[in-house]
Scaffold this motif. Structure first.
Motif, mmCIF file in Angstrom:
data_model
loop_
_atom_site.group_PDB
_atom_site.id
_atom_site.type_symbol
_atom_site.label_atom_id
_atom_site.label_comp_id
_atom_site.label_asym_id
_atom_site.label_seq_id
_atom_site.Cartn_x
_atom_site.Cartn_y
_atom_site.Cartn_z
ATOM 1 N N LEU A 179 0.833 -1.207 0.000
ATOM 2 C CA LEU A 179 0.000 0.000 0.000
ATOM 3 C C LEU A 179 0.869 1.259 0.000
ATOM 4 O O LEU A 179 0.625 2.193 -0.762
ATOM 5 C CB LEU A 179 -0.935 -0.015 1.214
ATOM 6 N N TYR A 180 1.903 1.270 0.820
ATOM 7 C CA TYR A 180 2.763 2.450 0.897
ATOM 8 C C TYR A 180 3.585 2.661 -0.363
ATOM 9 O O TYR A 180 3.956 3.785 -0.683
ATOM 10 C CB TYR A 180 3.651 2.397 2.139
ATOM 11 N N HIS A 181 3.857 1.605 -1.080
ATOM 12 C CA HIS A 181 4.575 1.768 -2.344
ATOM 13 C C HIS A 181 3.740 2.556 -3.345
ATOM 14 O O HIS A 181 4.289 3.203 -4.229
ATOM 15 C CB HIS A 181 4.999 0.423 -2.919
ATOM 16 N N LYS A 195 11.139 4.603 3.626
ATOM 17 C CA LYS A 195 11.698 3.554 4.472
ATOM 18 C C LYS A 195 10.655 3.287 5.563
ATOM 19 O O LYS A 195 10.338 4.166 6.363
ATOM 20 C CB LYS A 195 13.018 4.004 5.101
ATOM 21 N N GLN A 196 10.122 2.095 5.576
ATOM 22 C CA GLN A 196 9.014 1.776 6.459
ATOM 23 C C GLN A 196 9.466 1.116 7.754
ATOM 24 O O GLN A 196 10.344 0.271 7.751
ATOM 25 C CB GLN A 196 8.040 0.833 5.759
ATOM 26 N N ASP A 252 0.562 9.721 6.987
ATOM 27 C CA ASP A 252 0.442 8.484 6.222
ATOM 28 C C ASP A 252 -0.998 8.040 5.985
ATOM 29 O O ASP A 252 -1.380 6.917 6.295
ATOM 30 C CB ASP A 252 1.236 7.368 6.905
ATOM 31 N N VAL A 253 -1.805 8.922 5.413
ATOM 32 C CA VAL A 253 -3.157 8.555 5.008
ATOM 33 C C VAL A 253 -3.052 7.994 3.584
ATOM 34 O O VAL A 253 -2.667 8.706 2.664
ATOM 35 C CB VAL A 253 -4.115 9.769 5.035
ATOM 36 N N VAL A 254 -3.353 6.717 3.442
ATOM 37 C CA VAL A 254 -3.200 6.059 2.139
ATOM 38 C C VAL A 254 -4.406 5.158 1.883
ATOM 39 O O VAL A 254 -4.763 4.352 2.742
ATOM 40 C CB VAL A 254 -1.926 5.183 2.077
ATOM 41 N N VAL A 255 -4.984 5.291 0.713
ATOM 42 C CA VAL A 255 -6.047 4.396 0.262
ATOM 43 C C VAL A 255 -5.571 3.752 -1.035
ATOM 44 O O VAL A 255 -5.003 4.420 -1.902
ATOM 45 C CB VAL A 255 -7.378 5.161 0.039
#
Length: 142
Positions: free
Chosen positions: A22-24, A31-32, A77-80
């Motif tokens: 998801l973060y990609h 860097k997670q 880090d709001v990601v959909v």
């Protein structure tokens, strides 16, 4: 589809892998940290996730802290998932974080968003966020 606070006992290798993917979509160079690391200090951060069955399709986080000027929350880090955007998931994630902020009696909720993220900015404004006339400075340490 369910929106809920993530608890340390919810973390699995499958969920961690889905978060990485998801973060990609947001930024492949980020860097997670692991979810386990993020949640190891109780009450330091709230993580809200949107699950479709066993699939993570959205996430939002709020770091909680206190300073002389009061109790604060910093939304990060709001990601959909690209496949699920435009369905109101970001709004539901943010509403859950704002509900949590109220429960914590926070004085201010802060967030930063890139000027090019017009859909996100519209969402934040519709939730009552206002653009502050201050600059953000960053110094990368590693």
């Amino acid at each position: 589809m369910t929106i809920r606070l993530l608890q340390p006992e919810d973390i699995t290798q499958q969920l961690q892998g889905q978060l990485t993917e998801l973060y990609h979509q947001l930024n492949s160079e980020i860097k997670q940290l692991s979810l386990k690391t993020i949640l190891e200090v109780p009450d330091a951060i709230d993580v809200v996730c949107c699950m479709d069955g066993n699939t993570l399709i959205g996430i939002a986080m709020m770091a909680n802290y206190k300073v002389v000027s009061g109790f604060k929350g910093m939304v990060e880090d709001v990601v959909v998932s690209e496949l699920h955007r435009g369905k109101g998931i970001g709004r539901k994630l943010m509403e859950k974080l704002l509900e949590r902020a109220t429960q914590r009696n926070l004085n201010d909720i802060l967030l930063f968003s890139g000027h090019h993220r017009t859909a996100a900015i519209s969402l934040y404004k519709s939730l009552g966020f206002n653009l502050k006339s201050s600059g953000l400075y960053v110094k990368k340490l590693n």
